[in-house]
Design an enzyme around this catalytic site. Structure first.
Site, short mmCIF file in Angstrom:
data_model
loop_
_atom_site.label_atom_id
_atom_site.label_comp_id
_atom_site.label_asym_id
_atom_site.label_seq_id
_atom_site.Cartn_x
_atom_site.Cartn_y
_atom_site.Cartn_z
N ARG A 83 0.81 -1.23 0.00
CA ARG A 83 0.00 0.00 0.00
C ARG A 83 0.84 1.28 0.00
O ARG A 83 0.35 2.35 0.34
CB ARG A 83 -0.99 0.01 1.17
CG ARG A 83 -1.99 -1.13 1.14
CD ARG A 83 -3.06 -0.97 2.21
NE ARG A 83 -4.04 -2.06 2.11
CZ ARG A 83 -3.93 -3.21 2.77
NH1 ARG A 83 -2.89 -3.43 3.56
NH2 ARG A 83 -4.86 -4.13 2.65
N LYS A 95 2.39 11.81 -10.95
CA LYS A 95 1.54 10.97 -11.78
C LYS A 95 2.28 9.68 -12.12
O LYS A 95 3.40 9.72 -12.61
CB LYS A 95 1.17 11.69 -13.08
CG LYS A 95 -0.09 12.52 -13.02
CD LYS A 95 -0.45 12.96 -14.43
CE LYS A 95 -1.76 13.70 -14.48
NZ LYS A 95 -2.11 14.07 -15.88
N GLU A 107 7.89 18.26 -25.01
CA GLU A 107 7.31 18.67 -23.73
C GLU A 107 7.82 20.06 -23.31
O GLU A 107 7.10 20.82 -22.68
CB GLU A 107 7.62 17.64 -22.64
CG GLU A 107 6.90 16.31 -22.80
CD GLU A 107 5.42 16.38 -22.44
OE1 GLU A 107 4.94 17.46 -22.02
OE2 GLU A 107 4.73 15.35 -22.60
N HIS A 160 -1.94 16.62 -25.53
CA HIS A 160 -1.91 15.21 -25.14
C HIS A 160 -3.17 14.44 -25.51
O HIS A 160 -3.11 13.23 -25.72
CB HIS A 160 -1.67 15.08 -23.64
CG HIS A 160 -0.25 15.33 -23.24
ND1 HIS A 160 0.38 16.54 -23.46
CD2 HIS A 160 0.67 14.53 -22.65
CE1 HIS A 160 1.62 16.47 -23.00
NE2 HIS A 160 1.82 15.26 -22.52
N HIS A 195 -1.86 11.32 -27.29
CA HIS A 195 -1.90 9.95 -26.77
C HIS A 195 -2.52 9.00 -27.78
O HIS A 195 -2.06 7.86 -27.95
CB HIS A 195 -2.70 9.91 -25.46
CG HIS A 195 -1.90 10.33 -24.27
ND1 HIS A 195 -2.48 10.65 -23.06
CD2 HIS A 195 -0.57 10.50 -24.09
CE1 HIS A 195 -1.54 10.97 -22.20
NE2 HIS A 195 -0.37 10.90 -22.80
#
Length: 352
Positions: free
Chosen positions: A121, A143, A185, A246, A250
């Protein structure tokens, strides 16, 4: 050394930027962690170059290292690979007091972050960013995600590291293409941040310019991303701006099946969406060409036949920003003024 401080509600950490940091890994990790077991995750591109040195430095600093090398490429960013690494950690007796260190680019960082967030966890996590993509973007902000089938980044967590190390010396062993894809980026961030940074990227006219100015490009990109993340850690508001390019990117990246890198697909996505919003009067006249000038100067692509195909729109249905058939698109009202424009998927089909 330049240090960007990321201060969040439940966690603070430093992003340290300096040439030569790859020779001080043990010292830097020891500055935030007591000696413990660490799994050092890398890939088959980075491992042969830097794994042995990093492992040796960590062991000299008192850490017990489990090295794990995965095949380079997006195929390793999977739940299967996460399960394999977690199994190795369990067999090696890792506990909640131990840690995960990522040594690599964006794929390795994402994979390692998921592993760290799931093992018992959640255990401690550090990023050592070796690609320009990771150094200017993916290593900062927490992220983490893996792909599932043909859907990119569909399974993941928000999980912040304890430390991020950025050393432009790692870029010396990147091919020009691998370096330049990360610049996609940077160009994105400069358009979001404001005119001063955008003017700076306008002066980058070659691959060598990227190499020469890599520390400043990283520092400015990270400083902007840190500011956004500190204001919106879980992407409820302004962090969505970082998705500029994006949504389309993507879909293009996945459809290319490896023939396009992430930054290349984002470059195409930025140009495509800005051209659409410029035609609608949402973005200012000339902005699309300004982006094209920056991208083409270093050899990034600006178009793809994959845009607008049926499979392209099918991928957009699975986009995380899809809310009941409406996708929050990021547009630029001006350089430095990103806005969210909700668009029904059917309307997006007619836009392209």
């Amino acid at each position: 050394m330049t240090t960007v401080k990321v201060k969040l509600t439940h966690k603070n950490y430093d992003v340290k930027i300096e040439k030569g940091l790859h020779q001080a890994i043990g010292e830097q990790v020891r500055s935030v962690w007591q000696p413990r077991k660490v799994v050092l995750i890398t890939d088959s591109n980075v491992g042969p170059l830097y794994l042995s040195s990093a492992q040796g430095q960590l062991e000299k600093a008192g850490f017990e290292v489990l090295p794990v090398e995965v095949p380079a490429g997006e195929a390793s960013k999977s739940l299967t690979k996460v399960g394999e690494i977690i199994s190795q950690m369990a067999q090696a007796g890792f506990t909640r007091q131990d840690g995960v260190i990522s040594l690599g680019g964006g794929m390795v960082g994402d994979l390692s972050g998921v592993v760290a967030s799931l093992y018992m966890r959640g255990i401690a996590f550090i990023q050592i960013a070796t690609s320009l993509t990771a150094q200017v973007d993916s290593s900062v902000g927490g992220k983490t995600a893996v792909n599932l089938g043909e859907t990119k980044n569909i399974a993941g967590t928000f999980y912040q590291p304890d430390l991020v190390l950025v050393d432009s010396d790692y870029l010396d062993t990147l091919t020009d293409r691998d370096l330049v894809e990360g610049y996609g980026e940077v160009a994105k961030t400069s358009a979001l941040e404001g005119q001063d940074f955008f003017n700076f990227t306008g002066k980058i006219r070659s691959v060598q310019d990227i190499r020469d100015h890599a520390p400043e490009l990283s520092e400015r990109s990270i400083a902007y991303k840190a500011k956004v993340v500190m204001g919106d850690e879980k992407e409820a508001g302004q962090r969505q701006f970082l998705n500029f390019g994006h949504t389309f990117g993507h879909a293009i990246e996945l459809l290319s099946h490896g023939s396009l890198r992430h930054g290349e697909a984002v470059a195409i996505g930025m140009v495509t969406v800005t051209r659409v919003f410029e035609a609608e009067g949402i973005s200012p006249e000339g902005l699309t060409q300004a982006l094209i000038d920056r991208l083409q100067a270093v050899g990034l692509p600006i178009s793809s036949d994959l845009v607008g195909t049926p499979l392209f729109f099918q991928h957009m249905i699975n986009d995380k920003k899809n809310r009941g058939g409406v996708i929050n698109m990021v547009a630029l009202a001006q350089v430095g003024q990103p806005i969210i424009v909700p668009k029904p998927l059917d309307e997006i089909r007619s836009m392209i």
